[in-house]
Design a protein around this motif. Sequence first.
Motif, PDB file in Angstrom:
ATOM      1  N   THR A   1       2.822   0.383  -0.747  1.00 52.14           N
ATOM      2  CA  THR A   1       4.279   0.340  -0.633  1.00 52.14           C
ATOM      3  C   THR A   1       4.803   1.235  -1.741  1.00 52.14           C
ATOM      4  O   THR A   1       4.638   0.933  -2.918  1.00 52.14           O
TER       5      THR A   1
ATOM      6  N   ASN B   1      10.546  -0.193  10.174  1.00 54.62           N
ATOM      7  CA  ASN B   1      10.519   0.404   8.833  1.00 54.62           C
ATOM      8  C   ASN B   1      10.328   1.909   8.877  1.00 54.62           C
ATOM      9  O   ASN B   1      10.375   2.548   7.851  1.00 54.62           O
TER      10      ASN B   1
ATOM     11  N   VAL C   1       2.588   1.910   4.087  1.00 55.50           N
ATOM     12  CA  VAL C   1       1.754   3.022   4.524  1.00 55.50           C
ATOM     13  C   VAL C   1       0.294   2.647   4.355  1.00 55.50           C
ATOM     14  O   VAL C   1      -0.089   2.043   3.343  1.00 55.50           O
TER      15      VAL C   1
ATOM     16  N   SER D   1       7.876   3.637   8.919  1.00 52.57           N
ATOM     17  CA  SER D   1       6.789   4.153   8.097  1.00 52.57           C
ATOM     18  C   SER D   1       5.416   3.938   8.716  1.00 52.57           C
ATOM     19  O   SER D   1       4.421   4.069   8.039  1.00 52.57           O
TER      20      SER D   1
ATOM     21  N   ASP E   1       8.906   0.105   3.210  1.00 48.46           N
ATOM     22  CA  ASP E   1       8.010   1.227   3.443  1.00 48.46           C
ATOM     23  C   ASP E   1       6.564   0.794   3.219  1.00 48.46           C
ATOM     24  O   ASP E   1       6.158   0.542   2.087  1.00 48.46           O
TER      25      ASP E   1
ATOM     26  N   ASP F   1       3.970   9.222   9.208  1.00 45.78           N
ATOM     27  CA  ASP F   1       4.741  10.204   8.467  1.00 45.78           C
ATOM     28  C   ASP F   1       5.470  11.062   9.503  1.00 45.78           C
ATOM     29  O   ASP F   1       5.021  12.139   9.853  1.00 45.78           O
TER      30      ASP F   1
END
Length: 186
Positions: free
Chosen positions: A60, A173, A4, A175, A2, A178
């Motif tokens: 992460t 992933n 972002v 990610s 994850d 959202d």
Amino acid sequence: MDVVLGPVRAEDVPLLQRFAVEPGLIGLDWGGFRDAQAPVRRFADDGFLGAEDSRLMVRTGDTTAGIVSWRSGSFDSVTNYWEIGIALLPEHRGRGIGWRAQAMLTAYLFEHTPVYRVQAATHPENLAEQKSLEKAGFRLEGVIRGCEFRAGRYRDGYLYSRLRDDPAPELGNGSVTDGGLNPLAH
């Protein structure tokens, strides 16, 4: 994994200050001591989201792994491109975070700005970053001779690019966003 991207928050500024004063924290890109208060001023000015250059934090989960950045450039003063960069903390390198963050940033720039080209430069000895850029969909364009003064001498660099029409990598992933729409969701 994850990964972002998100805007710089007030609690991130001390990390940005560390990049200015801790040799080796950003690896080969260390260019000497810099003004440690510059990140404080920049955050107060525009939160690191400017028209010509910007930064986002790479996260992460609840952990900050580093930063990605982009700045505007032009070869002909008419057609703009973005040049991206990344600085991951040493403990987050080699885990697949970097290529994902760079691919996510590139997707974001192509979605929200009209540029056709995103480029990135790296050092010939930085094999990990070369692999990361290639995995993020970038292609090596060539050597830029004597482009950087580092560690007491002029050194070559490698220039990579990804064009809007080039295939995007599969992140795998979930990610990037959202729910698939906004890589800056958090």
